[in-house]
Design a protein around this motif. Sequence first.
Motif, PDB file in Angstrom:
ATOM      1  N   ALA A 278      -3.853 -39.728  -8.613  1.00 58.01           N
ATOM      2  CA  ALA A 278      -5.254 -39.758  -9.031  1.00 58.01           C
ATOM      3  C   ALA A 278      -6.092 -40.660  -8.133  1.00 58.01           C
ATOM      4  O   ALA A 278      -7.317 -40.716  -8.273  1.00 58.01           O
ATOM      5  CB  ALA A 278      -5.351 -40.238 -10.478  1.00 58.01           C
ATOM      6  N   ASP A 279      -5.446 -41.359  -7.202  1.00 57.14           N
ATOM      7  CA  ASP A 279      -6.134 -42.262  -6.284  1.00 57.14           C
ATOM      8  C   ASP A 279      -6.928 -41.443  -5.262  1.00 57.14           C
ATOM      9  O   ASP A 279      -6.351 -40.720  -4.443  1.00 57.14           O
ATOM     10  CB  ASP A 279      -5.099 -43.145  -5.583  1.00 57.14           C
ATOM     11  CG  ASP A 279      -5.758 -44.251  -4.758  1.00 57.14           C
ATOM     12  OD1 ASP A 279      -6.820 -43.984  -4.166  1.00 57.14           O
ATOM     13  OD2 ASP A 279      -5.195 -45.357  -4.701  1.00 57.14           O
ATOM     14  N   SER A 280      -8.252 -41.555  -5.290  1.00 55.38           N
ATOM     15  CA  SER A 280      -9.105 -40.728  -4.422  1.00 55.38           C
ATOM     16  C   SER A 280      -8.895 -41.046  -2.943  1.00 55.38           C
ATOM     17  O   SER A 280      -8.985 -40.161  -2.087  1.00 55.38           O
ATOM     18  CB  SER A 280     -10.582 -40.905  -4.791  1.00 55.38           C
ATOM     19  OG  SER A 280     -10.951 -42.267  -4.684  1.00 55.38           O
ATOM     20  N   ALA A 281      -8.594 -42.322  -2.642  1.00 53.64           N
ATOM     21  CA  ALA A 281      -8.367 -42.697  -1.237  1.00 53.64           C
ATOM     22  C   ALA A 281      -7.111 -42.013  -0.693  1.00 53.64           C
ATOM     23  O   ALA A 281      -7.089 -41.504   0.431  1.00 53.64           O
ATOM     24  CB  ALA A 281      -8.245 -44.212  -1.116  1.00 53.64           C
ATOM     25  N   VAL A 282      -6.053 -41.990  -1.516  1.00 51.49           N
ATOM     26  CA  VAL A 282      -4.809 -41.334  -1.102  1.00 51.49           C
ATOM     27  C   VAL A 282      -5.035 -39.830  -0.980  1.00 51.49           C
ATOM     28  O   VAL A 282      -4.566 -39.190  -0.037  1.00 51.49           O
ATOM     29  CB  VAL A 282      -3.671 -41.627  -2.107  1.00 51.49           C
ATOM     30  CG1 VAL A 282      -2.421 -40.827  -1.749  1.00 51.49           C
ATOM     31  CG2 VAL A 282      -3.364 -43.120  -2.132  1.00 51.49           C
ATOM     32  N   GLN A 283      -5.775 -39.270  -1.942  1.00 51.10           N
ATOM     33  CA  GLN A 283      -6.070 -37.840  -1.893  1.00 51.10           C
ATOM     34  C   GLN A 283      -6.821 -37.472  -0.614  1.00 51.10           C
ATOM     35  O   GLN A 283      -6.553 -36.442   0.003  1.00 51.10           O
ATOM     36  CB  GLN A 283      -6.900 -37.427  -3.106  1.00 51.10           C
ATOM     37  CG  GLN A 283      -6.092 -37.312  -4.390  1.00 51.10           C
ATOM     38  CD  GLN A 283      -6.919 -36.768  -5.534  1.00 51.10           C
ATOM     39  OE1 GLN A 283      -8.137 -36.787  -5.490  1.00 51.10           O
ATOM     40  NE2 GLN A 283      -6.236 -36.294  -6.566  1.00 51.10           N
ATOM     41  N   LYS A 284      -7.731 -38.345  -0.217  1.00 49.34           N
ATOM     42  CA  LYS A 284      -8.477 -38.089   1.011  1.00 49.34           C
ATOM     43  C   LYS A 284      -7.551 -38.102   2.230  1.00 49.34           C
ATOM     44  O   LYS A 284      -7.654 -37.246   3.115  1.00 49.34           O
ATOM     45  CB  LYS A 284      -9.580 -39.143   1.170  1.00 49.34           C
ATOM     46  CG  LYS A 284     -10.476 -38.904   2.385  1.00 49.34           C
ATOM     47  CD  LYS A 284     -11.566 -39.971   2.488  1.00 49.34           C
ATOM     48  CE  LYS A 284     -12.428 -39.716   3.720  1.00 49.34           C
ATOM     49  NZ  LYS A 284     -13.459 -40.774   3.886  1.00 49.34           N
ATOM     50  N   GLN A 285      -6.629 -39.058   2.259  1.00 48.54           N
ATOM     51  CA  GLN A 285      -5.672 -39.125   3.371  1.00 48.54           C
ATOM     52  C   GLN A 285      -4.784 -37.887   3.413  1.00 48.54           C
ATOM     53  O   GLN A 285      -4.519 -37.325   4.481  1.00 48.54           O
ATOM     54  CB  GLN A 285      -4.791 -40.377   3.223  1.00 48.54           C
ATOM     55  CG  GLN A 285      -5.528 -41.688   3.440  1.00 48.54           C
ATOM     56  CD  GLN A 285      -4.646 -42.897   3.135  1.00 48.54           C
ATOM     57  OE1 GLN A 285      -3.475 -42.750   2.772  1.00 48.54           O
ATOM     58  NE2 GLN A 285      -5.224 -44.093   3.276  1.00 48.54           N
ATOM     59  N   VAL A 286      -4.344 -37.446   2.233  1.00 52.37           N
ATOM     60  CA  VAL A 286      -3.511 -36.238   2.152  1.00 52.37           C
ATOM     61  C   VAL A 286      -4.290 -35.034   2.671  1.00 52.37           C
ATOM     62  O   VAL A 286      -3.765 -34.208   3.436  1.00 52.37           O
ATOM     63  CB  VAL A 286      -3.046 -35.999   0.692  1.00 52.37           C
ATOM     64  CG1 VAL A 286      -2.395 -34.620   0.553  1.00 52.37           C
ATOM     65  CG2 VAL A 286      -2.080 -37.091   0.264  1.00 52.37           C
ATOM     66  N   HIS A 287      -5.535 -34.935   2.245  1.00 52.16           N
ATOM     67  CA  HIS A 287      -6.374 -33.811   2.665  1.00 52.16           C
ATOM     68  C   HIS A 287      -6.533 -33.784   4.189  1.00 52.16           C
ATOM     69  O   HIS A 287      -6.422 -32.727   4.829  1.00 52.16           O
ATOM     70  CB  HIS A 287      -7.743 -33.921   1.983  1.00 52.16           C
ATOM     71  CG  HIS A 287      -8.678 -32.804   2.319  1.00 52.16           C
ATOM     72  ND1 HIS A 287      -8.509 -31.513   1.847  1.00 52.16           N
ATOM     73  CD2 HIS A 287      -9.786 -32.774   3.104  1.00 52.16           C
ATOM     74  CE1 HIS A 287      -9.472 -30.751   2.316  1.00 52.16           C
ATOM     75  NE2 HIS A 287     -10.263 -31.485   3.083  1.00 52.16           N
ATOM     76  N   GLU A 288      -6.772 -34.959   4.764  1.00 55.57           N
ATOM     77  CA  GLU A 288      -6.929 -35.036   6.223  1.00 55.57           C
ATOM     78  C   GLU A 288      -5.635 -34.666   6.939  1.00 55.57           C
ATOM     79  O   GLU A 288      -5.654 -33.957   7.954  1.00 55.57           O
ATOM     80  CB  GLU A 288      -7.385 -36.447   6.619  1.00 55.57           C
ATOM     81  CG  GLU A 288      -8.808 -36.765   6.182  1.00 55.57           C
ATOM     82  CD  GLU A 288      -9.169 -38.224   6.399  1.00 55.57           C
ATOM     83  OE1 GLU A 288      -8.253 -39.006   6.768  1.00 55.57           O
ATOM     84  OE2 GLU A 288     -10.355 -38.585   6.195  1.00 55.57           O
ATOM     85  N   LYS A 289      -4.517 -35.152   6.399  1.00 58.50           N
ATOM     86  CA  LYS A 289      -3.217 -34.851   7.023  1.00 58.50           C
ATOM     87  C   LYS A 289      -2.909 -33.356   6.921  1.00 58.50           C
ATOM     88  O   LYS A 289      -2.410 -32.748   7.890  1.00 58.50           O
ATOM     89  CB  LYS A 289      -2.130 -35.674   6.326  1.00 58.50           C
ATOM     90  CG  LYS A 289      -0.749 -35.523   6.952  1.00 58.50           C
ATOM     91  CD  LYS A 289      -0.715 -36.049   8.392  1.00 58.50           C
ATOM     92  CE  LYS A 289       0.667 -35.989   8.992  1.00 58.50           C
ATOM     93  NZ  LYS A 289       0.687 -36.366  10.409  1.00 58.50           N
ATOM     94  N   LEU A 290      -3.222 -32.758   5.776  1.00 60.35           N
ATOM     95  CA  LEU A 290      -3.001 -31.317   5.615  1.00 60.35           C
ATOM     96  C   LEU A 290      -3.841 -30.523   6.596  1.00 60.35           C
ATOM     97  O   LEU A 290      -3.389 -29.522   7.164  1.00 60.35           O
ATOM     98  CB  LEU A 290      -3.317 -30.887   4.179  1.00 60.35           C
ATOM     99  CG  LEU A 290      -2.264 -31.240   3.111  1.00 60.35           C
ATOM    100  CD1 LEU A 290      -2.790 -30.905   1.714  1.00 60.35           C
ATOM    101  CD2 LEU A 290      -0.960 -30.511   3.383  1.00 60.35           C
ATOM    102  N   ASN A 291      -5.076 -30.960   6.801  1.00 60.02           N
ATOM    103  CA  ASN A 291      -5.937 -30.279   7.777  1.00 60.02           C
ATOM    104  C   ASN A 291      -5.328 -30.330   9.172  1.00 60.02           C
ATOM    105  O   ASN A 291      -5.391 -29.353   9.931  1.00 60.02           O
ATOM    106  CB  ASN A 291      -7.335 -30.908   7.789  1.00 60.02           C
ATOM    107  CG  ASN A 291      -8.180 -30.441   6.621  1.00 60.02           C
ATOM    108  OD1 ASN A 291      -7.904 -29.384   6.046  1.00 60.02           O
ATOM    109  ND2 ASN A 291      -9.197 -31.206   6.271  1.00 60.02           N
ATOM    110  N   ASP A 292      -4.745 -31.472   9.505  1.00 61.49           N
ATOM    111  CA  ASP A 292      -4.094 -31.594  10.824  1.00 61.49           C
ATOM    112  C   ASP A 292      -2.885 -30.654  10.915  1.00 61.49           C
ATOM    113  O   ASP A 292      -2.700 -29.945  11.910  1.00 61.49           O
ATOM    114  CB  ASP A 292      -3.642 -33.043  11.058  1.00 61.49           C
ATOM    115  CG  ASP A 292      -4.818 -33.995  11.212  1.00 61.49           C
ATOM    116  OD1 ASP A 292      -5.918 -33.501  11.541  1.00 61.49           O
ATOM    117  OD2 ASP A 292      -4.638 -35.209  11.003  1.00 61.49           O
TER     118      ASP A 292
END
Length: 923
Positions: free
Chosen positions: A30-44
């Motif tokens: 539920a941590d938005s900062a972690v979710q953002k990092q995951v999203h960026e990594k998935l995009n890569d």
Amino acid sequence: LSTAMVIMSWNPDPASLEQVVILLNQSKTADSAVQKQVHEKLNDLNQIPDFNNYLAFILQLPTQDETNRSMAGLILKNNIKNHYQLYPAEVLECVKRACLACLGDRSAMIRATVGTIITTMVSKARLEAWPELMPHLVASLDSGDEFLVEGSFSAMHKICEDSKQLLEDTPVSQPLGILIPKFIEFTGHRNAKVRSLALGCINQFIGGHSQAPMQYLDRLLESVFRLAEDTDTEVRKQVCSSLVLLVDSRMGYLLPYMTSILEFMLLRTQDPDEFVAQEACELWLAIADQPNCQELLRPYLPKLIPVLCRGMKYSESDAEALELENREDAHIPDRESDIRPRFHRTRSKTASQHLHDCAAGGGGASGEDADASGGLEQQQQDLLLLAESGDADDSGGGGDDILSSWNLRKCSAAALDVLANVFRDELLEHLLPILKDTLLSERWDVKESGILILGAVAEGCLQGVTAYLPELFRLLLTCLQHAKPLVRSITCWTLSRYAHWIVTQPHELCLKPLLYELLNRILDTNKRVQEAACSAFATLEEETCSDLVPYLGDIVQTLVFAFQRYQHKNLLILYDAIGTLADSVGSHLNQEAFVQLLMPRLFQKWESLNDDDKDLFPLLECLSSLATALGVGFLPYCGPVFARCVRLVETTLRQQQLHFQNPEANEAPDKDFMIVSLDLLSGVAEGLGSEIQPLVQGSPILDLLYHCMQDSQPIVRQSAFALLGDLSKACFDQLRPAVGNFLMVLAANLNPVNISVCNNAIWAIGEISIRLGSEIKPYVEKIIDPLTDIINRTNTPKTLQENTAITIGRLGLVCPMEVAPYMSRFLRQWCLSLRNIRDNEEKDSAFRGICNLINIKPDVVVNEFIYFCDSVASWSEPQPDLKEMFHKIIFAVKENVGPENWAKFWAQCPPLLKERLHAQYGL
């Protein structure tokens, strides 16, 4: 094909696999900062095709929990949806194998995920790219493995939903002759989920252009009747859907069974499961379209009408969510998810006003110009708006789905509305006792449903309800002050449905008290009430037009105060109310006090929005109406408005060119930005007239306009032609050097397949011809022939026919010798088209043109003389020289036909026509 074999066909790097699994686990946080990092990594990772092999591998991996497996599948589905064409064949083959291997997975979540991947691949590449898929799915149905059967059916159901046309049309995928009987067979399966999916698959093709389902109609109907008493709610829902679709497409076949069907569906409309009841309720909408509706339903009205009325009350399960709506929430900011997409309504130009029209200025949008599409689906979309009745989604939170989605309440209201239009006042004997009980109820939810019932029958039962309206109106006024916001909001909607009756009553008794109550509700403390009041007020504005002028001070003050109170969503609706006010009262709004109250606030908002902000759409529409209404009062604001609109058009065209050159690298632009800009420029040109010339001079607008006129989207051309016509009126000298190019494009768009495009092209030709004069002669032949065809077409919308007639008349005015040979083909319809138009400049020029043509070919008018006289008699006060032209033509015909023929003609004339001709011309 075993899971082990699929896993062995591609081996992942263990470290990379672990990295992907860790990423999937992190995505659950539920941590938005972690979710953002995951999203960026998935995009890569999504840039690496091999990443999809890892996702497919994890999807099949039994050692992973189902959440990770499902997440991998959903990422895989999105990748295929967005980048299918970029992936090499071996990656796609790996995904296909993984999907087929997981069809029978023990997890329902995985089976559902696999179905979405399969249907996405089919929709992206068609069935030809996966020829073994359908045979594999069909073979799996006979496997005896219940999980595999359910998974295969689930995938087929999604394919039938998403790729129906492929199954019907594609030569390599003509399996419907095999699939339909297979589906029918499985409607008898012991698993209720399979029965439901099987019937759901069949339902996708009932009423389509494939004849396969109809070849097995007897078997299908037998299966539907057998399932009618099924204990599973989803199966009952699909049974109801089947019957609705069959009634809509094969009513003749069902006639022998209609008594049983109607009794069954009446029972199911009261089903304890609301979704089953809603699906059954759709039947009453479908039957309303049938020519034998009255014969079929009249015996059932005593039972049906109470059932529909009960369905219009909020259900008990809604109670908790509704409490969120019955509160003061005007101070709570909206969430972005509360803002529904808005679709710009572009202008359809008209050169005429009817004798019953508002005196509100130039040509605004005309409903009958819209390209019509019939059918139950379109009807339901229209009725969804009707039955919204204050139920639009709100920023209140939990009630969103209940209040915005199509549901039993709205379906019941829509059914009552269409049945009221079929049976008219015959419904009142069943409705009046219900209305009395509900409207006088102490329970707010019952009272609210009664107000909705009254609004739903406003159109169909108006004549019979009129006798009760004075008392009902007073009751509804008190309901505008009810303690519950949902009662106040529905009352706004219902009162707007009776707006036409209200404005015909003494204003002190009806219009004035309603107006001030609506202004109070516009400033309500509940956002839903604000929205309903704004919408109702806009309807009232359209009906009252200039009758609102005495109240303009209070209206403008209220709307300006609403700017300070409204949250994001209602602010967009407020723009519409202001724009409609401008359309309704026209130049009466051009008073310094009103301009100073409205424009600075609107302009402050205008300047705060970026060029790519879609909030510009309603604001630009509002400013377009204000520019037309204020005229020179808009001058202080026209410079920056003009410049920004030109910039938006230029930017959109540039983005479109980049997309055309490299669609993968550049997204297609949102052309609504260009369309609303063109429409605002039209409003500015119409309002400012010749004052716009300095802005056009040195601007690239004419070059941009020429490109817009050739756009592939009809709605862009529609707006471009409207602007061309307005610029022709305002600054023709600046258009003149390029007018030949413009005329060639206009001539190429004289095709009524796109009614509004054709309408605006014809209107623009008329405006150009009156200014270009005889210089239009080289283009007349390309124009007059299609215009003649259009005016003689059956079912041509009235506005298109009127614009065509006026443009033909104007061409006759400037090039009579070129147009006269065509007159015998259009004269009768020309006269019929303009007989209801009020006196104005456009009508004047058109009739002068027709008189020119008659003087060249006087024999043509003899055969259509009664139609000519009828159109002439429609004039109230023609200019003296035009009246003299009419006089000469009439008396020339009278003299030429002789006393005996004249007496026969006069005997055929209707009394009212005789009276007008006698009064005006001494006949």
